[in-house]
Design a protein around this motif. Structure first.
Motif, mmCIF file in Angstrom:
data_model
loop_
_atom_site.group_PDB
_atom_site.id
_atom_site.type_symbol
_atom_site.label_atom_id
_atom_site.label_comp_id
_atom_site.label_asym_id
_atom_site.label_seq_id
_atom_site.Cartn_x
_atom_site.Cartn_y
_atom_site.Cartn_z
ATOM 1 N N ARG A 1 0.800 -1.364 -0.044
ATOM 2 C CA ARG A 1 0.152 0.195 0.096
ATOM 3 C C ARG A 1 0.857 1.186 0.181
ATOM 4 O O ARG A 1 0.364 2.081 -0.048
ATOM 5 N N GLY B 1 2.468 2.611 -2.291
ATOM 6 C CA GLY B 1 2.462 3.484 -3.587
ATOM 7 C C GLY B 1 1.348 4.030 -4.123
ATOM 8 O O GLY B 1 1.019 5.295 -4.570
ATOM 9 N N HIS B 2 0.169 3.433 -3.979
ATOM 10 C CA HIS B 2 -1.030 3.865 -4.673
ATOM 11 C C HIS B 2 -2.220 4.549 -3.937
ATOM 12 O O HIS B 2 -2.997 3.698 -3.658
ATOM 13 N N VAL B 3 -1.898 5.772 -3.573
ATOM 14 C CA VAL B 3 -2.869 6.547 -2.772
ATOM 15 C C VAL B 3 -3.558 7.520 -3.547
ATOM 16 O O VAL B 3 -3.123 8.190 -4.541
ATOM 17 N N PRO B 4 -4.946 7.225 -3.852
ATOM 18 C CA PRO B 4 -5.828 7.897 -4.909
ATOM 19 C C PRO B 4 -5.512 9.108 -5.176
ATOM 20 O O PRO B 4 -5.322 9.474 -6.287
#
Lengths: 335, 335, 335, 335
Positions: free
Chosen positions: A292, A294-297
């Motif tokens: 988790r 890398g991909h923070v909206p």
């Protein structure tokens, strides 16, 4: 004059994830969007437009040889790593001056924050401390901090001194850490001028209090950090596996940490999802995160902004300024 | 010439916690240590030495009126806050030029790191993410980050812009945050020149994404952040209770957070230890820490170093450089 | 295995200027040095070795077509700008994957210091103040500072936001300046993320208190800052001509500054040496420097270090890390 | 309730120099201004208002004993140094809790910029280079830089590590200098934690490439840097006399610099104005400035802002936040 044609085929990303409304507007002002759906473009549809494409925005490479793309000037990948050289003919790209761009830099700051957060959580016992408060076993003040340590003035090691390390170092700078790095792809004096001491891997592992694994997977670094090297880590150190499990003997890591050899924070695993019965789920002295970092909206849309910025530059005959251009020397080395 | 006599009576701290060996050596070279045990000095023993004391190193104040201390030049407190004006005659101290020094600055960096760690842990779901990995309920990448947010570019509010805020701000600076502060004890233009926007408390609560409670308890701020103000906090904000629960309506805080109104991280409580059945232990959207932000053993010895440095300065007729001198204007206001 | 052969033909630089002893040692350990004299290699000598050369260290390009250099992998120029595309066949370089590297980055910090020094000297009247002290006309304190101004909080404009601006910005950062930049080769949002406001040239000239000309000469920017634009500059502004006189209508500049329109600091001129009777020598409101911003002997050896570092990287099959690689898109645009 | 009465008697400053219109407005909203003229208040006028004064804004102290000022809570001096203890009864001030505040901090940044500008001008030959361009004797590029050196990575010494050094250090930080300081009034470990190495004066003088004299004059440091110490300075070093000539054997300094022993930049002199025939006016290897480091009109109004801020704080019963409070330990030591 007609707008240049851009293939937008971001699968398995979604356009809506990538582009904020204002960036989408800029993109459509700049070029004629071909396809633009979240499913992959069917081969026959691709064949019918290939000859006219100026650029392709995609993940990986599923479009075959470049001969079918006579006008192509840029490949902008939105997955996070350059397409595999087994799929994309980089030699042709370099000879034709086709830019192959990766959005990897967009992930640097977001991953760096998570790496810092995990390092503080491990040093200060934030996860365990919360569990103890809920089970009523907590201890207060000094009694609850017997194993705690801060980052202030600590020796910190970066395994891999690329984009992630460059995003992480400024977050650690206010703590007055001493920085060491192992990166066989960079000149020692370049590393030194970043305020970092270049060092051998074994020395890094055996002397650093906080160790970040940040290297990209290459032909050379599979299992680089094997059992022998893991055993070099100090008892009171924190080892943070951030970039790829590929670099580590993962079974040895879980085994050693369960022996209480050192602390570990893990965001990446050999297989994801992690098997339900995998021992790492029951490990001690660990903080676990499910890939988790890398991909923070809300931050993810930095990718779209980079894509539009660099597309705009390329269409104006300028070099890209934000995405990472594939380097001839590295293409063959990356995995 | 004989060494000056210093009463070392740090109870409830311990000398060994405070002084690294090299600092202890400097201290004993500098002065004759009186008492020096971890239990409080008995009144009769104190009475027999009071007249000769040049300085007192202690927690709080249990030595009665200053008339018995004709040679006293400095009181160095090692608890973390100036002695209560109900116990110590500050007027006499100021008239006699007795320095009253607090070791509070020693806690700034350590508490700031914990505050940052809790803020990242809350924004990135580090505690919950670990729990889900262990229960096998985790989700990966974007799916696991639906509620995640980073500190980059966020609006951050400091309630109280004193020592803790000054230690925390540089740790947040690399994230490019926008800083706001509420502090009625500081001139607006002073706050502005620190790169911080001075603002009213209600506006701070209703507009900041991350809110740190950092103020010291005063006569004026008990329950300052009451239910009405807590209800101003945005749904996606994180509220971090770092300095003292005294400033907040704690019951309202727990109630609102359990309604899912916002996220909270708590290190301090109205009563410590927290009662076994206190609802906060079962609260949702919270990260709980048992008053562990400040007292990390290896950093704690910064207190001893400050004490020796400032004692040395004072004995040489110089102003203290590290501990916090009591200010006449504030003594009456502190609690 | 034999060492690769490197042609070292740095004329009009000298090897001794470029390489500190330790760098020279590294260089000779790494490769077999061909020629290595300070005069240019005679064509016949070159012809006899060309076929075996792996890399060439030189100024500009005087070696004709690349066909004669079948093994060539890198051209490392030590003059400060990429060879002219009229002399070097860049298309062939890009197709063959030959790196064309410039030492320009070595000059950034040294030029930036001079630019800052000239800006402070102009704002604080350092040159004029010294002259007045020697002529006995000085005035003290406020009376001597009627026209003085500091950099603190001022609006600063960069014309060209490339390497020089990147070296200068951190030197100005502690003054809390507001940064603006005009650079048509960079995306606005890239400039913004460096903490700089992208702006049109006319607005920059008419609103900035301190203006630095830092752009490299291109096909597009000859005389870019013409009389009309120079007349936009504020009366109390300082205009610093740092990179190349080529960008400015120099006669108009001298004329306007002699009218007292604004202040100027100049390091570069249309013709160097400047003709003895050139009016700029008698100009007022100016600080003159004889193209001395870049070439400071003890810092000059940074070039040699970069050359050896990147040569080492290339010979190990890695990308260069320090010198500036020629970009296909820019080659045709540079002058 | 009536406004408190403030005596505004800034002679030899002028109110208009000190207060920007908005600050003047704040001041008059806050208090009733007594006198407020630029000439000194006549004794009889003072006598008639003394009993009602809450604060006095002035230069130095010309108001006799404090008994006549029963309501006085603060003395805010706008000259740049605390009133002489020979004129002001500090003991009474401390006993009565009267704040004695100096505007000295307002000068730090402005003086620091000048000190940096002089250091660069000396190292890069900016003053001499301009003279040579005008006389037609200039040399270009390397030939003109034989004696030039940059600040990058140099060892820099601060003589006195007070307010001026704290303002100068951040301006030098981007150059990656190594910082040393001599300051007998500060604990070594305090200096160390600022990233500065505490060192003896002789070692500082004999090892630093750039030396800044920044100390305030005290009872102990008259002529501190005497001929013997001046002779310790390295041939290629720059010695900058910034704070007060009082600290240096000025005749020896001029003599040594004329022998070409090292470079010097001077802003302060034993007698000002400097006598017309003083040899310093004809000195070589020097940059001369007529005490112009501190008083830049547009920055000078920072003093007024500080005065109003701290007056506001004091009238609200809060400690001052911006001006420098007199310290009991130092009063007797300052000159």
């Amino acid at each position: 004059m007609p707008k240049p044609k851009i293939l937008l085929d971001p699968h398995s990303r979604k356009s809506e994830w990538l582009f904020a409304p204002e960036e989408w507007q800029r993109l459509t002002d700049l070029a004629e969007i071909i396809w633009g759906k979240d499913d992959p473009i069917p081969p026959e549809s691709f064949a019918s437009v290939a000859a006219e494409l100026t650029a392709i925005v995609t993940c990986g490479w599923r479009f075959g040889p470049l001969d079918a793309l006579p006008r192509l000037r840029a490949i902008l990948e939105v997955g996070g790593s350059h397409p595999s050289p087994r799929l994309l003919d980089y030699t042709a790209c370099f000879q034709r001056g086709i830019r192959v761009l990766s959005c990897a830099p967009a992930f640097g700051p977001v991953v760096a924050e998570m790496a810092l957060g995990l390092a503080i959580a491990a040093g200060r016992g934030i996860v365990e401390g919360d569990r103890l408060m809920r089970s009523g076993e907590e201890r207060y003040s000094r009694a609850g901090n017997q194993d705690a340590f801060t980052l202030y003035g600590k020796r910190v090691g970066f395994i891999g001194y690329g984009g992630l390390a460059h995003s992480l170092q400024p977050l650690l700078a206010p703590f007055g850490c001493e920085f060491l790095a192992y990166d066989p792809w960079l000149p020692a004096s370049y590393i030194q001028r970043q305020g970092v001491t270049p060092i051998g891997l074994d020395t890094l592992l055996s002397t650093c209090r906080v160790i970040f694994v940040l290297a990209v997977p290459s032909q050379e670094n599979r299992g680089l950090i094997d059992r022998r090297r893991l055993e070099l880590i100090q008892p009171d150190a924190t080892f943070l596996l951030i970039s790829r499990a590929y670099l580590v003997d993962f079974d040895a890591l879980v085994e050693l940490v369960n022996q209480g050899r050192f602390r570990v924070a893990i965001d990446v695993y050999p297989d994801e999802p992690v098997p339900p019965d995998h021992p790492v789920r029951r490990s001690h002295n660990t903080i676990l995160s499910s890939h988790r970092a890398g991909h923070v909206p809300e931050d993810f849309r930095a990718i779209g902004r980079m894509v539009v910025d660099d597309l705009e530059a390329i269409l104006h005959g300028l070099p890209p300024a934000e995405m990472q251009s594939a380097q001839p020397e590295l293409v063959g080395r990356l995995r």
